[in-house]
Design a protein around this motif. Structure first.
Motif, mmCIF file in Angstrom:
data_model
loop_
_atom_site.group_PDB
_atom_site.id
_atom_site.type_symbol
_atom_site.label_atom_id
_atom_site.label_comp_id
_atom_site.label_asym_id
_atom_site.label_seq_id
_atom_site.Cartn_x
_atom_site.Cartn_y
_atom_site.Cartn_z
ATOM 1 N N LYS A 277 0.584 -1.345 0.224
ATOM 2 C CA LYS A 277 -0.353 0.381 -0.079
ATOM 3 C C LYS A 277 0.923 0.813 0.480
ATOM 4 C CE LYS A 277 -3.725 -2.354 2.129
ATOM 5 N NZ LYS A 277 -4.260 -2.124 3.415
ATOM 6 N N PHE A 278 0.497 2.142 -0.388
ATOM 7 C CA PHE A 278 1.168 3.309 -0.725
ATOM 8 C C PHE A 278 0.730 3.608 0.274
ATOM 9 C CE2 PHE A 278 1.468 2.194 -5.195
ATOM 10 C CZ PHE A 278 2.130 3.469 -6.059
ATOM 11 N N SER A 279 1.748 5.082 1.116
ATOM 12 C CA SER A 279 1.698 5.129 2.412
ATOM 13 C C SER A 279 0.990 6.475 2.418
ATOM 14 C CB SER A 279 2.847 6.246 2.933
ATOM 15 O OG SER A 279 3.472 6.911 2.444
ATOM 16 N N THR A 280 1.105 7.846 1.497
ATOM 17 C CA THR A 280 0.117 9.435 0.774
ATOM 18 C C THR A 280 -0.231 8.767 -0.928
ATOM 19 O OG1 THR A 280 1.908 9.442 -0.581
ATOM 20 C CG2 THR A 280 1.791 9.742 2.560
ATOM 21 N N LEU B 218 6.730 8.773 -11.094
ATOM 22 C CA LEU B 218 7.678 9.082 -12.568
ATOM 23 C C LEU B 218 8.916 10.087 -11.373
ATOM 24 C CD1 LEU B 218 6.185 9.274 -15.802
ATOM 25 C CD2 LEU B 218 7.745 7.525 -15.294
ATOM 26 N N GLN B 219 8.518 10.545 -11.320
ATOM 27 C CA GLN B 219 9.486 11.729 -9.985
ATOM 28 C C GLN B 219 9.505 11.107 -8.381
ATOM 29 O OE1 GLN B 219 6.649 14.767 -9.175
ATOM 30 N NE2 GLN B 219 7.225 16.146 -10.920
ATOM 31 N N GLY B 220 9.424 10.167 -8.497
ATOM 32 C CA GLY B 220 9.470 9.449 -7.499
ATOM 33 C C GLY B 220 9.140 9.816 -6.167
ATOM 34 N N THR B 221 8.307 10.685 -6.186
ATOM 35 C CA THR B 221 7.498 11.434 -4.717
ATOM 36 C C THR B 221 6.610 10.827 -4.555
ATOM 37 O OG1 THR B 221 6.554 13.160 -6.349
ATOM 38 C CG2 THR B 221 9.014 13.431 -5.274
ATOM 39 N N GLY B 222 6.494 9.372 -4.703
ATOM 40 C CA GLY B 222 4.741 8.267 -4.138
ATOM 41 C C GLY B 222 5.115 8.051 -2.472
ATOM 42 N N GLY B 223 6.369 7.682 -2.114
ATOM 43 C CA GLY B 223 6.426 7.945 -1.033
ATOM 44 C C GLY B 223 6.866 6.278 -0.271
ATOM 45 N N THR B 224 6.038 5.912 0.863
ATOM 46 C CA THR B 224 6.823 4.185 1.098
ATOM 47 C C THR B 224 5.252 3.956 0.497
ATOM 48 O OG1 THR B 224 7.908 5.272 2.938
ATOM 49 C CG2 THR B 224 6.980 2.941 2.763
ATOM 50 N N ILE B 225 6.145 2.561 -0.131
ATOM 51 C CA ILE B 225 5.212 1.935 -0.647
ATOM 52 C C ILE B 225 4.881 0.126 0.613
ATOM 53 C CG2 ILE B 225 3.802 0.515 -2.348
ATOM 54 C CD1 ILE B 225 4.908 2.308 -4.100
ATOM 55 N N SER B 226 4.557 -0.328 1.207
ATOM 56 C CA SER B 226 4.994 -1.293 2.157
ATOM 57 C C SER B 226 3.328 -2.534 2.088
ATOM 58 C CB SER B 226 5.451 -1.165 3.465
ATOM 59 O OG SER B 226 4.141 0.302 4.280
#
Length: 183
Positions: free
Chosen positions: A86-89, A97-105
């Motif tokens: 799950k994405f945290s944000t 693409l910017q790598g700013t999607g937050g943690t995925i765990s």
């Protein structure tokens, strides 16, 4: 007295070769696998909004399935991998693409060719800085085979033509960039 000393010495002499042949549990426990090839896919639910919708964001879950092959060490040769991350944000294709999607765990399970499993209770996926289509997978095995050991791998993922540009991103495929290691 002399007979007792000779008897003890004889028993000790006979036992020494047996100790040399006995397997050590420390050596068996230390063996862990490295897997040379991996491939699979991940499905985004809900799909990530495309680049044309930079202000629309969703908190997506990625359900992943794949295989690990060419494994050596630890008595295994291959595994199927399943995970739910799950994405945290909230994010979209722009943040991905910017790598700013937050943690995925989330949890992941390796089911080995032997029928045994390794559960990674909180696997983390993180994008490789400066590489929009690469991610590292890390975590600790919390149950099953190789419990207490750490897992690491870098994968490269590909997007189906049109997804993220003209339509939402619903699925990616992946292959490995680095071998899966368990240490």
């Amino acid at each position: 007295m002399r007979k007792t000393i000779l008897t003890v010495a004889s028993v000790a002499a006979l036992a020494m070769p047996l100790f040399a042949l006995a397997p050590t549990t420390a050596g068996a426990a230390a063996a862990t696998p490295t897997c040379k090839t991996a491939s699979g896919s991940g499905t985004f639910t809900p799909a990530l909004p495309p680049l044309s919708q930079p202000n629309t964001k969703v908190k997506s879950t990625v359900t992943s399935t794949g295989t690990e092959k060419g494994c050596t060490g630890g008595g295994v040769t291959s595994a199927t991998l399943t995970g739910k991350f799950k994405f945290s944000t909230a994010g979209n294709c722009t943040t991905l693409l910017q790598g700013t999607g937050g943690t995925i765990s989330g949890p992941a399970t390796l089911k080995w060719n032997t029928g045994k499993t390794s559960t990674v209770g909180a696997a983390k996926l993180g994008q490789v800085k400066g590489q929009a289509t690469e991610a590292t997978i890390t975590g600790k095995i919390t149950a099953g085979l190789f419990v207490g050991k750490s897992v690491a791998q870098t994968i490269t993922f590909a997007v189906t033509s049109g997804e993220c540009t003209s339509k939402p991103l619903s699925k990616v495929t992946y292959t490995q960039k680095t071998s899966l290691t368990i240490k």
